[in-house]
Write a protein that holds these residues in place. Sequence first.
Motif, short mmCIF file in Angstrom:
data_model
loop_
_atom_site.label_atom_id
_atom_site.label_comp_id
_atom_site.label_asym_id
_atom_site.label_seq_id
_atom_site.Cartn_x
_atom_site.Cartn_y
_atom_site.Cartn_z
N PRO A 73 0.91 -1.35 -0.11
CA PRO A 73 0.01 0.15 0.06
C PRO A 73 0.92 1.24 -0.10
O PRO A 73 2.04 1.24 0.66
CB PRO A 73 -0.73 0.09 1.42
N THR A 74 0.47 2.26 -0.43
CA THR A 74 0.90 3.51 -0.36
C THR A 74 0.57 4.32 0.60
O THR A 74 1.09 5.40 0.90
CB THR A 74 0.76 4.33 -1.72
N THR A 75 -0.80 4.24 1.06
CA THR A 75 -1.21 4.85 2.55
C THR A 75 -2.14 3.91 3.09
O THR A 75 -2.37 2.85 2.67
CB THR A 75 -2.11 6.00 1.73
N ALA A 76 -2.14 4.20 4.50
CA ALA A 76 -2.69 3.45 5.49
C ALA A 76 -3.12 4.21 6.44
O ALA A 76 -2.60 5.14 7.40
CB ALA A 76 -1.72 2.55 5.95
N TYR A 77 -4.64 4.25 6.99
CA TYR A 77 -5.01 5.11 8.08
C TYR A 77 -4.92 6.70 7.66
O TYR A 77 -4.55 7.32 8.51
CB TYR A 77 -4.86 4.60 9.30
N GLY A 78 -4.79 7.11 6.51
CA GLY A 78 -4.63 8.52 6.00
C GLY A 78 -3.13 8.88 6.11
O GLY A 78 -3.13 10.06 6.05
N LYS A 79 -2.32 8.15 6.21
CA LYS A 79 -0.91 8.53 6.30
C LYS A 79 -0.11 7.81 5.27
O LYS A 79 -0.45 6.39 5.22
CB LYS A 79 -0.41 8.06 7.72
N PRO A 80 0.86 8.27 4.85
CA PRO A 80 1.66 7.68 3.78
C PRO A 80 2.71 6.58 4.23
O PRO A 80 3.07 6.48 5.73
CB PRO A 80 2.77 8.81 3.12
N VAL A 81 2.82 5.67 3.47
CA VAL A 81 3.80 4.68 3.56
C VAL A 81 4.96 4.66 2.62
O VAL A 81 4.75 4.88 1.49
CB VAL A 81 3.36 3.14 3.21
N THR A 82 5.91 4.81 3.23
CA THR A 82 7.09 5.53 2.38
C THR A 82 8.42 4.83 2.13
O THR A 82 9.20 5.27 1.78
CB THR A 82 7.60 6.79 3.18
N GLY A 83 8.41 3.49 2.85
CA GLY A 83 9.52 2.49 2.48
C GLY A 83 9.34 1.24 3.03
O GLY A 83 8.10 0.82 3.54
N ILE A 84 10.26 0.43 2.95
CA ILE A 84 10.55 -1.06 3.32
C ILE A 84 11.15 -1.13 4.66
O ILE A 84 12.61 -0.63 4.48
CB ILE A 84 10.64 -1.96 2.32
N ALA A 85 10.66 -1.51 5.62
CA ALA A 85 11.61 -1.51 7.03
C ALA A 85 12.83 -2.54 7.06
O ALA A 85 12.81 -3.38 6.20
CB ALA A 85 10.55 -1.87 8.09
N GLU A 86 13.57 -2.33 7.85
CA GLU A 86 14.90 -3.33 8.08
C GLU A 86 14.09 -4.63 8.39
O GLU A 86 12.99 -4.75 9.14
CB GLU A 86 15.79 -3.07 9.15
N ASP A 87 14.84 -5.74 7.73
CA ASP A 87 14.38 -7.28 8.14
C ASP A 87 12.98 -7.28 7.70
O ASP A 87 12.29 -8.26 8.56
CB ASP A 87 14.48 -7.57 9.71
N PHE A 88 12.59 -6.82 6.77
CA PHE A 88 11.00 -6.83 6.26
C PHE A 88 10.66 -8.39 6.02
O PHE A 88 9.81 -8.98 6.69
CB PHE A 88 10.81 -6.13 4.86
N ILE A 89 11.56 -9.25 5.69
CA ILE A 89 11.15 -10.60 5.12
C ILE A 89 11.19 -11.44 6.34
O ILE A 89 10.34 -12.50 6.21
CB ILE A 89 12.37 -11.13 4.14
N GLU A 90 11.55 -10.92 7.46
CA GLU A 90 11.47 -11.90 8.55
C GLU A 90 10.02 -11.90 9.22
O GLU A 90 9.78 -12.65 10.04
CB GLU A 90 12.64 -11.35 9.87
N ASN A 91 9.34 -10.74 9.06
CA ASN A 91 8.27 -10.62 9.30
C ASN A 91 7.07 -11.03 8.40
O ASN A 91 5.91 -10.82 8.26
CB ASN A 91 7.73 -9.23 9.87
#
Length: 334
Positions: free
Chosen positions: A56-74
Amino acid sequence: MKRIISITAALCLLVLSCVNCFATTYVYFGDFKLAINGDGYLLGGYRGTEATVTPPTTAYGKPVTGIAEDFIENCETEPSSIVIPDGYESIGNFAFYNCSSLESVAFPSTLTFIGTMAFSGCTTLSSADLSSSQIKTIPYGCFSGCTELSSVSLPDGLEKIGDYAFSQSGVSAIVLPQSVTEIGSLAFNECKSLSSVTLPDGILKIGEKAFYGENQLTTISLPASLKSIGAYAFYPRGLEGGQLTVECQSGTYAADYAYSNFLNMNAKSNIGDADGNGKVNINDVTFVQLYLLGLADFTYYGQENNADANRDNVVNLRDATTIQLKLANRIDFE
């Protein structure tokens, strides 16, 4: 004694609470786990079952701006493909580390940062098209161990290939943008399929063991701009009598390096380049004059030959005049 114990317990609780202050806070948005990041979110994980992930690019009216560290672990299911949307600016450290199922990634034009070892060990990733991104560095180990990575496109504006960036990857050909000035140590170590490398004219540094180990290189052209080449940069392919030929301009640092390290070399003469920087300009006239005054000397292999602009086997004031006439388009070098 009880008072002392109470104070100690209170301090412990204070330390624990401070540690928790720095813990990442997550919220869920459909199949996505989002890490709170200032006034927006980072993509922190995925609990869906789709092989192709479109974040997603937005969630709950706020922007999603990147992929966090260790994304794949979650991620409950490792994706085979991810389409990173425009608006995403960063990919965190180890984001897809050892994600063996990942076959393709679509990178956005808004991307400015990729973290350490972000795609290291992605053994089925076949291509990485970063040409539209705005990143300045391919960081440490970013695509190391990507054994199927045969196609890479890099953006204009890229400045540095970091240490181990493509080490042990499947890269077969690499064209570095003109903006790149540095290749890190072991950057292309053990790239067994690598057969073609195009270096930019302005590159300044090639790190230690940058092209170390087994590869398919038969020639590499080293620009006159180079000022530093690390030890064993082309070992063992470039051993004396080996299968790698260095192409360069005589009188440059690259030619001096090749000569000093007993590499096969095809050094092209650059008549008039008295100062050995790979270019013929008014500075070469000044250099000849300084040399004749004993204030400068020839440092690089072939430099003296280039300074002999009128080809009479001696460097004197006539050579300075010859270079001036060439620059004024009054004569051509022989």
